[in-house]
Design an enzyme around this catalytic site. Structure first.
Site, mmCIF file in Angstrom:
data_model
loop_
_atom_site.group_PDB
_atom_site.id
_atom_site.type_symbol
_atom_site.label_atom_id
_atom_site.label_comp_id
_atom_site.label_asym_id
_atom_site.label_seq_id
_atom_site.Cartn_x
_atom_site.Cartn_y
_atom_site.Cartn_z
ATOM 1 N N ASN A 9 0.879 -1.172 0.000
ATOM 2 C CA ASN A 9 0.000 0.000 0.000
ATOM 3 C C ASN A 9 0.912 1.215 0.000
ATOM 4 O O ASN A 9 1.406 1.640 1.056
ATOM 5 C CB ASN A 9 -0.909 -0.029 1.232
ATOM 6 N N ARG A 89 -2.695 -2.099 -3.458
ATOM 7 C CA ARG A 89 -3.809 -1.157 -3.401
ATOM 8 C C ARG A 89 -3.585 -0.112 -4.483
ATOM 9 O O ARG A 89 -2.595 0.602 -4.482
ATOM 10 C CB ARG A 89 -3.877 -0.477 -2.044
ATOM 11 N N HIS A 177 -11.536 4.700 -0.549
ATOM 12 C CA HIS A 177 -11.468 3.908 0.685
ATOM 13 C C HIS A 177 -12.264 2.612 0.563
ATOM 14 O O HIS A 177 -12.713 2.038 1.565
ATOM 15 C CB HIS A 177 -11.972 4.707 1.896
ATOM 16 N N ARG A 237 -6.129 17.945 3.668
ATOM 17 C CA ARG A 237 -7.000 18.138 2.514
ATOM 18 C C ARG A 237 -8.249 18.898 2.933
ATOM 19 O O ARG A 237 -8.758 18.720 4.033
ATOM 20 C CB ARG A 237 -7.371 16.795 1.884
ATOM 21 N N GLU A 374 -7.152 -3.120 5.378
ATOM 22 C CA GLU A 374 -7.097 -3.100 3.922
ATOM 23 C C GLU A 374 -6.153 -4.168 3.395
ATOM 24 O O GLU A 374 -6.388 -4.761 2.332
ATOM 25 C CB GLU A 374 -6.654 -1.718 3.446
#
Length: 394
Positions: A9, A89, A177, A237, A374
């Site tokens: 990832n 990912r 996500h 962000r 994940e």
């Protein structure tokens, strides 16, 4: 298929990795941090003990060298059959890539074409794919797309209200996500099947943050849209922002790259507080600006959750996950207080203890806390893709 499954990832300055055996049991997890500065690696076994540490000289190790060293380290921990495959990912799959896929040169070329849709993540996601192709061309690699989980949202949840020609060119709400949401949906199906069949909002709260509305385990709405800038306030962000602000910045002479840097790296909690994008630092501060940033963070989560509840027509459950969602009792309490109108009643003792269920017995809405994984989803998808490939070519 034999050998351990490596999951990767890759972020802008870090690389998370994990090893899983053929039964999908994790054997090693770790991260390489500060890749562009003084890279350092730490890996832990299943008991959480640090078993590997490594540092590279500042500004003196290329990504290829770092990854080559990582593969050598992992080879020593991959068991008798060694490393058998790698799963990645990939943040953006665009319109066409809607399920995990074996990586080929043609697929890599196609994914290169998606980089303009997400320049922040895609170049970093694809870098280890290319490096492994050069070092270990025999190693099967699988791409797992974060956008795939949201691909079949209702059309009204996908459309960006701009001219249809732009929509045909790929301007739509994709959602992100997805691997995290898929993992939580799967866990709910196992642990709380009645709730999983109902209406659930999942709050993935970390440096990047978003909400997802699940109906029967299927994504029907999410706060991130065309890009990972949309929706919630995040560490650096901006989240939702009036497009007029962007026009104003452009008229003031800011270039596209300057605006991009401002929105991705200088805004959010960092921009509002002027102190840090790390929520832990802000929570430990008594500076009024830190308090303001925290209030805005919980406010935006609650406001967007109201929108998700509307999309669902009501909710039966709310799940907190990812770093902040899993560990910050303060943020969970602030969000639940703002969502009391939905019927949420918090159990303060359970919340302080980071318990699995933090809603009180008289709460109309069940509120849960789950650690996301994940990497486990990437490993699961990688094994499934390779088994299908073997069966097809048998």
């Amino acid at each position: 298929m034999t050998g351990s499954i490596l999951t990767l990832n890759a972020g802008s300055s870090s690389l998370k990795f994990a090893l899983f055996d053929e039964a999908l049991i994790p054997t090693l997890r770790g991260e390489i941090e500060d890749i562009d500065g003084a890279p350092r690696l730490a890996a832990r076994d299943v008991a959480g003990r640090v078993v590997v540490e490594r540092r590279w000289p500042a500004d003196d190790a290329s990504f290829a060298v770092i990854l080559s060293d990582l593969l050598e380290i992992l080879h020593d921990h991959a068991g008798r059959d060694g490393l058998g495959s790698a799963g990645h990912r990939i943040v953006h799959g665009g319109v066409d890539h809607v399920e995990p896929t074996l990586i080929t040169h043609d697929l890599l070329d196609s994914l290169d074409g998606l980089t303009p849709l997400d320049p922040l993540h895609m170049q970093h996601n694809l870098a280890p794919v290319r490096a492994i192709l050069k070092m270990r061309p025999d190693l099967p690699q699988v791409a797992c797309f974060d956008t795939a989980f949201h691909h079949d949202m209702p059309i009204e949840a996908q459309i960006v209200p701009v001219p249809r020609a732009l929509r045909d060119a790929g301007v739509r709400r994709y959602g992100f996500h997805g691997l995290s949401y898929e993992y939580i949906a799967n866990r709910l199906a196992l642990d709380a099947p009645d709730l999983a069949r109902g209406r659930v909002i999942i709050a993935h709260l970390g440096a990047g943050a978003s909400l997802c509305a699940l109906s029967g385990g299927v994504s029907i709405a999410t706060t991130m849209g065309f890009s990972t800038l949309d929706g919630l306030l995040m560490a650096t962000r901006c989240g939702n922002i009036d497009p007029g602000v962007l026009l104003y910045l452009a008229r003031q002479g800011r270039s596209p790259s300057e605006i991009e840097d401002l929105l991705y790296h200088q805004s959010g909690l960092l921009g509002v507080s002027g102190i840090s994008g790390d929520l832990r630092i802000l929570l430990a501060s008594d500076d009024a600006r830190a308090v303001e940033a925290i209030r805005l963070f919980s406010y935006r989560i609650a406001v967007e959750a109201g929108g998700m509840a509307s999309a669902l027509g009501g909710i039966d459950g709310f799940v907190f996950t990812a770093g902040i969602g899993e560990r910050s009792a303060v943020i969970r309490a602030a969000v639940c207080e703002r969502l009391a109108w939905l019927g949420i009643v918090l159990d303060d003792v359970a919340n302080a203890a980071n318990a699995r269920q933090i809603s009180a017995t008289d709460s109309k809405i069940k509120v849960l806390v789950y650690a996301t994984d994940e990497e486990a989803m990437i490993a699961q998808h990688t094994r499934a893709v390779l088994f299908r490939h073997l069966e097809t070519n048998r």
